[in-house]
Design a protein around this motif. Structure first.
Motif, PDB file in Angstrom:
ATOM      1  N   ALA A   1       0.828  -1.200   0.000  1.00 51.76           N
ATOM      2  CA  ALA A   1       0.000   0.000   0.000  1.00 51.76           C
ATOM      3  C   ALA A   1       0.863   1.251   0.000  1.00 51.76           C
ATOM      4  CB  ALA A   1      -0.925  -0.001   1.218  1.00 51.76           C
ATOM      5  N   ALA A   2       2.082   1.153   0.548  1.00 50.88           N
ATOM      6  CA  ALA A   2       2.971   2.312   0.616  1.00 50.88           C
ATOM      7  C   ALA A   2       3.473   2.717  -0.764  1.00 50.88           C
ATOM      8  CB  ALA A   2       4.145   2.013   1.541  1.00 50.88           C
ATOM      9  N   SER A   3       3.847   1.746  -1.573  1.00 49.12           N
ATOM     10  CA  SER A   3       4.398   2.046  -2.901  1.00 49.12           C
ATOM     11  C   SER A   3       3.384   1.880  -4.024  1.00 49.12           C
ATOM     12  CB  SER A   3       5.597   1.129  -3.174  1.00 49.12           C
ATOM     13  OG  SER A   3       5.161  -0.237  -3.312  1.00 49.12           O
ATOM     14  N   GLY A   4       2.283   1.176  -3.761  1.00 49.04           N
ATOM     15  CA  GLY A   4       1.285   0.918  -4.775  1.00 49.04           C
ATOM     16  C   GLY A   4       1.556  -0.348  -5.574  1.00 49.04           C
ATOM     17  N   GLU A   5       2.657  -1.016  -5.283  1.00 46.74           N
ATOM     18  CA  GLU A   5       3.031  -2.221  -6.022  1.00 46.74           C
ATOM     19  C   GLU A   5       1.978  -3.323  -5.824  1.00 46.74           C
ATOM     20  OE1 GLU A   5       6.612  -5.591  -6.072  1.00 46.74           O
ATOM     21  OE2 GLU A   5       6.740  -3.815  -4.786  1.00 46.74           O
ATOM     22  N   GLY A   6       1.529  -3.927  -6.901  1.00 45.43           N
ATOM     23  CA  GLY A   6       0.604  -5.052  -6.846  1.00 45.43           C
ATOM     24  C   GLY A   6      -0.859  -4.668  -6.717  1.00 45.43           C
ATOM     25  N   LEU A   7      -1.158  -3.396  -6.429  1.00 49.10           N
ATOM     26  CA  LEU A   7      -2.561  -3.005  -6.221  1.00 49.10           C
ATOM     27  C   LEU A   7      -3.384  -3.037  -7.507  1.00 49.10           C
ATOM     28  CD1 LEU A   7      -2.275  -0.128  -3.580  1.00 49.10           C
ATOM     29  CD2 LEU A   7      -2.795  -2.543  -3.223  1.00 49.10           C
ATOM     30  N   PRO A   8      -2.866  -2.601  -8.664  1.00 45.81           N
ATOM     31  CA  PRO A   8      -3.664  -2.727  -9.896  1.00 45.81           C
ATOM     32  C   PRO A   8      -4.059  -4.171 -10.192  1.00 45.81           C
ATOM     33  CG  PRO A   8      -1.830  -1.222 -10.251  1.00 45.81           C
ATOM     34  CD  PRO A   8      -1.605  -1.869  -8.909  1.00 45.81           C
ATOM     35  N   GLU A   9      -3.124  -5.108  -9.990  1.00 46.76           N
ATOM     36  CA  GLU A   9      -3.444  -6.510 -10.224  1.00 46.76           C
ATOM     37  C   GLU A   9      -4.481  -7.019  -9.217  1.00 46.76           C
ATOM     38  OE1 GLU A   9      -3.411 -10.445 -11.724  1.00 46.76           O
ATOM     39  OE2 GLU A   9      -2.964  -8.474 -12.560  1.00 46.76           O
ATOM     40  N   LEU A  10      -4.371  -6.564  -7.961  1.00 48.47           N
ATOM     41  CA  LEU A  10      -5.339  -6.960  -6.933  1.00 48.47           C
ATOM     42  C   LEU A  10      -6.742  -6.486  -7.316  1.00 48.47           C
ATOM     43  CD1 LEU A  10      -5.959  -8.145  -4.099  1.00 48.47           C
ATOM     44  CD2 LEU A  10      -5.452  -5.868  -3.156  1.00 48.47           C
ATOM     45  N   MET A  11      -6.855  -5.250  -7.783  1.00 43.83           N
ATOM     46  CA  MET A  11      -8.159  -4.710  -8.175  1.00 43.83           C
ATOM     47  C   MET A  11      -8.699  -5.454  -9.407  1.00 43.83           C
ATOM     48  SD  MET A  11      -8.932  -2.545  -5.876  1.00 43.83           S
ATOM     49  CE  MET A  11      -7.986  -3.548  -4.698  1.00 43.83           C
ATOM     50  N   ARG A  12      -7.824  -5.804 -10.340  1.00 43.39           N
ATOM     51  CA  ARG A  12      -8.265  -6.547 -11.523  1.00 43.39           C
ATOM     52  C   ARG A  12      -8.800  -7.922 -11.130  1.00 43.39           C
ATOM     53  NH1 ARG A  12      -7.077 -10.392 -14.809  1.00 43.39           N
ATOM     54  NH2 ARG A  12      -5.173 -10.960 -13.679  1.00 43.39           N
ATOM     55  N   ARG A  13      -8.105  -8.586 -10.190  1.00 41.63           N
ATOM     56  CA  ARG A  13      -8.565  -9.904  -9.744  1.00 41.63           C
ATOM     57  C   ARG A  13      -9.905  -9.786  -9.003  1.00 41.63           C
ATOM     58  NH1 ARG A  13      -4.332 -13.751  -9.444  1.00 41.63           N
ATOM     59  NH2 ARG A  13      -5.882 -15.150  -8.515  1.00 41.63           N
TER      60      ARG A  13
ATOM     61  N   TRP B   1     -12.179  -7.506  -9.615  1.00 45.84           N
ATOM     62  CA  TRP B   1     -13.159  -7.252 -10.674  1.00 45.84           C
ATOM     63  C   TRP B   1     -13.563  -8.548 -11.362  1.00 45.84           C
ATOM     64  CZ3 TRP B   1     -16.624  -4.052 -12.348  1.00 45.84           C
ATOM     65  CH2 TRP B   1     -17.031  -4.047 -13.692  1.00 45.84           C
ATOM     66  N   ASP B   2     -12.583  -9.396 -11.654  1.00 44.08           N
ATOM     67  CA  ASP B   2     -12.875 -10.684 -12.286  1.00 44.08           C
ATOM     68  C   ASP B   2     -13.715 -11.568 -11.365  1.00 44.08           C
ATOM     69  OD1 ASP B   2     -11.471  -9.945 -14.534  1.00 44.08           O
ATOM     70  OD2 ASP B   2      -9.612 -10.965 -13.955  1.00 44.08           O
ATOM     71  N   ALA B   3     -13.390 -11.544 -10.070  1.00 41.17           N
ATOM     72  CA  ALA B   3     -14.150 -12.354  -9.113  1.00 41.17           C
ATOM     73  C   ALA B   3     -15.599 -11.886  -9.015  1.00 41.17           C
ATOM     74  CB  ALA B   3     -13.485 -12.306  -7.736  1.00 41.17           C
ATOM     75  N   LEU B   4     -15.815 -10.571  -9.171  1.00 42.38           N
ATOM     76  CA  LEU B   4     -17.178 -10.034  -9.094  1.00 42.38           C
ATOM     77  C   LEU B   4     -18.061 -10.585 -10.208  1.00 42.38           C
ATOM     78  CD1 LEU B   4     -16.793  -6.247  -8.193  1.00 42.38           C
ATOM     79  CD2 LEU B   4     -18.091  -7.962  -6.931  1.00 42.38           C
ATOM     80  N   LYS B   5     -17.482 -10.841 -11.363  1.00 40.47           N
ATOM     81  CA  LYS B   5     -18.279 -11.296 -12.508  1.00 40.47           C
ATOM     82  C   LYS B   5     -18.941 -12.644 -12.228  1.00 40.47           C
ATOM     83  CE  LYS B   5     -15.234  -8.867 -15.736  1.00 40.47           C
ATOM     84  NZ  LYS B   5     -14.221  -9.024 -16.819  1.00 40.47           N
ATOM     85  N   ASP B   6     -18.290 -13.477 -11.417  1.00 41.18           N
ATOM     86  CA  ASP B   6     -18.837 -14.805 -11.127  1.00 41.18           C
ATOM     87  C   ASP B   6     -19.428 -14.906  -9.725  1.00 41.18           C
ATOM     88  OD1 ASP B   6     -17.944 -15.739 -13.628  1.00 41.18           O
ATOM     89  OD2 ASP B   6     -15.923 -16.071 -12.818  1.00 41.18           O
ATOM     90  N   ALA B   7     -19.340 -13.821  -8.948  1.00 44.45           N
ATOM     91  CA  ALA B   7     -19.815 -13.860  -7.557  1.00 44.45           C
ATOM     92  C   ALA B   7     -21.341 -13.925  -7.514  1.00 44.45           C
ATOM     93  CB  ALA B   7     -19.324 -12.642  -6.791  1.00 44.45           C
ATOM     94  N   PRO B   8     -21.903 -14.588  -6.509  1.00 45.93           N
ATOM     95  CA  PRO B   8     -23.368 -14.656  -6.393  1.00 45.93           C
ATOM     96  C   PRO B   8     -23.967 -13.284  -6.131  1.00 45.93           C
ATOM     97  CG  PRO B   8     -22.295 -15.550  -4.439  1.00 45.93           C
ATOM     98  CD  PRO B   8     -21.218 -15.328  -5.431  1.00 45.93           C
ATOM     99  N   ALA B   9     -25.250 -13.184  -6.373  1.00 45.06           N
ATOM    100  CA  ALA B   9     -25.952 -11.919  -6.173  1.00 45.06           C
ATOM    101  C   ALA B   9     -25.872 -11.484  -4.720  1.00 45.06           C
ATOM    102  CB  ALA B   9     -27.413 -12.055  -6.600  1.00 45.06           C
ATOM    103  N   MET B  10     -25.982 -10.195  -4.511  1.00 43.62           N
ATOM    104  CA  MET B  10     -25.883  -9.625  -3.179  1.00 43.62           C
ATOM    105  C   MET B  10     -27.009 -10.133  -2.290  1.00 43.62           C
ATOM    106  SD  MET B  10     -26.050  -5.579  -2.249  1.00 43.62           S
ATOM    107  CE  MET B  10     -27.655  -5.460  -3.015  1.00 43.62           C
ATOM    108  N   PRO B  11     -26.686 -10.622  -1.087  1.00 45.13           N
ATOM    109  CA  PRO B  11     -27.740 -11.087  -0.182  1.00 45.13           C
ATOM    110  C   PRO B  11     -28.552  -9.919   0.357  1.00 45.13           C
ATOM    111  CG  PRO B  11     -25.612 -11.112   0.928  1.00 45.13           C
ATOM    112  CD  PRO B  11     -25.348 -10.751  -0.510  1.00 45.13           C
ATOM    113  N   LEU B  12     -29.877 -10.076   0.406  1.00 37.29           N
ATOM    114  CA  LEU B  12     -30.760  -9.031   0.897  1.00 37.29           C
ATOM    115  C   LEU B  12     -31.635  -9.577   2.010  1.00 37.29           C
ATOM    116  CD1 LEU B  12     -31.864  -7.571  -2.550  1.00 37.29           C
ATOM    117  CD2 LEU B  12     -30.151  -6.630  -1.008  1.00 37.29           C
ATOM    118  N   ALA B  13     -32.178  -8.674   2.789  1.00 39.84           N
ATOM    119  CA  ALA B  13     -33.064  -9.090   3.868  1.00 39.84           C
ATOM    120  C   ALA B  13     -34.335  -9.700   3.288  1.00 39.84           C
ATOM    121  CB  ALA B  13     -33.420  -7.894   4.745  1.00 39.84           C
ATOM    122  N   VAL B  14     -34.851 -10.735   3.953  1.00 40.63           N
ATOM    123  CA  VAL B  14     -36.087 -11.382   3.503  1.00 40.63           C
ATOM    124  C   VAL B  14     -37.258 -10.657   4.159  1.00 40.63           C
ATOM    125  CG1 VAL B  14     -37.400 -13.520   3.433  1.00 40.63           C
ATOM    126  CG2 VAL B  14     -34.894 -13.588   3.280  1.00 40.63           C
TER     127      VAL B  14
END
Length: 422
Positions: free
Chosen positions: A312-324, A326-339
């Protein structure tokens, strides 16, 4: 100030009273009844607004009562309807009935409305009661009382990705690097005391909402520290980024940190523990982190989790972390809501219950009979006789006799007390 819980009292306005009136015009003999209906009372409405992110305003105003409807007029004129009260709340607010603990609504979209307390309908004027038998009724209804209740408002943040981990592992520094959010960052624990939201841009008009959740501690699942308050905000996220201090400079072992946070998630909610999770090994700019990383990476990989080295201090690896993420969001289940129920269960309107109180008073409860009491003008003889006819028709008198009521005994319905007489 961020506030994510509130308790408020809401009451819809009383309906306007119906009018008792008769046409009195020259050359119109026996003009007949002309009393108009009262207007509807105002309702209290909750409105989800994207421009609000806290419930702090409810610390200073807790009671919201709508105005009553206007009284009916002569010549069959209706009374004016009262304006509604609209209360703006943040997106992600869940509304609970305090008495039953039932979730009434989950306000998850901008502009979504929920009528939390309906205004009462206006009372009918005497013109509405005219028929072939009684052509000149000399009574009118009072307005119906509005709904009232205490409700609990609970805000659960609506974020796509949540940053979790122990205090001071670098979550705030990460969100400050990858978004426009400006959380407080300092070299002491619990610098962040409330969740912070930031929008991460992925280019081509694509983005997701990242939440910096304040640090968890051991025992958070049982409420230790501010455990429940923090864990509640993770429930809405679809992907978790578990930030681990790979350097171990806080005197904790990175593997032990990884295990304890996941244990807290599992103890709080199995569904939360099963959420897609990326592990960010932070502070990789420090030599101690490089020493621990191979061991940490091997352990996390064996648990089936993806791990990425970042700083976090240098920013190294953060773009790749955000990309991963984003990719995980595409297959993630829908947001849980109150019944929440699509509608409150309907009850038999004429149903009632009779009980004997300690002082000997017979207490009658029931939706329609209580409404009838509130809308009857007992000072009017015809109105009183109508009440007595309905009382007998729905079986209250027979039920009281079956319970052993005697001449002169008291009967209470809502706020009214009657003396029983044959």
């Amino acid at each position: 100030m961020f506030t994510d819980k509130a308790r408020i009292y809401v009451r819809g306005g009383k309906g306007g009273d119906g009018m008792l009136g008769f046409r009195r015009e020259k050359y119109v003999p026996r003009g007949g009844p002309s009393g108009g209906d009262g207007g509807r009372g105002g309702s209290v409405i909750l409105l989800a607004d994207a421009n609000i992110n806290t419930l702090v305003d409810f610390r200073y105003k807790r009671k919201f009562e709508a105005s009553p409807g206007g009284r009916g007029g002569t010549s069959n004129c209706f009374g004016a309807a009262a304006p509604d009260i609209v209360i703006k709340v943040p997106i992600g607010t869940i509304v609970y009935d305090e008495k039953t603990e039932t979730p009434l609504s989950d306000l998850k979209e901008h502009g979504q409305e929920f009528i939390v307390a309906r205004g009462g309908r206006g009372g009918r004027g005497n013109a509405k009661f005219a028929d072939s038998v009684n052509r000149a009724p000399a009574f009118a209804e009072k307005g119906e009382p509005g709904e009232s209740r205490w409700v609990r408002l609970e805000l659960k943040l609506l974020a796509d990705v949540g940053l979790i981990g122990y205090p001071s592992v670098g979550k705030s520094s990460i969100i400050a690097r990858v978004s426009a959010a400006k959380p407080e960052i300092a070299a002491y624990h619990f610098t962040t005391l409330s969740p912070v939201l930031g929008v991460v841009s992925m280019g081509d008009d694509a983005s997701f909402v990242l939440a910096d959740i304040p640090g968890l501690i051991e025992g958070a699942h049982s409420g230790a520290g501010l455990g429940h308050d923090f864990l509640r905000h993770i429930e809405r996220t679809r992907v978790l980024i578990h930030v681990v201090d790979a350097s171990g400079l806080e005197g904790r072992d990175p593997i032990d940190d990884f295990e304890k946070i996941n244990e807290e998630l599992a103890l709080y909610s199995e569904q939360l523990a099963a959420r897609p999770q990326l592990v960010a090994a932070n502070k990789m700019d420090l030599p101690q982190a490089k020493e621990h990383y191979a061991r940490l990476s091997s352990y996390v990989g064996a648990k089936g989790r993806a791990i990425l080295p970042v700083s976090a201090a240098s920013g190294e690896g953060l773009p790749e972390l955000m990309r991963r993420a984003w990719d995980a969001l595409k297959d993630a289940p829908a947001m849980p809501l109150a019944v929440c129920p699509s509608a409150l269960p309907e009850e038999d309107g004429d149903a009632f219950a009779v009980r004997r109180e300690d002082d000997g008073t017979f207490c009658v409860t029931g939706r329609n009979i209580e409404k009838l009491v509130a809308m009857t003008d007992f000072a009017n003889d015809e109105g009183l006789r109508r009440f007595q006819r309905i009382w007998r028709r729905i079986g209250i008198e027979d039920a009281l006799r079956a319970r052993g009521i005697k001449e002169g005994d008291s009967v209470r319905i809502a706020d009214m007390v009657f003396d029983f007489a044959d």
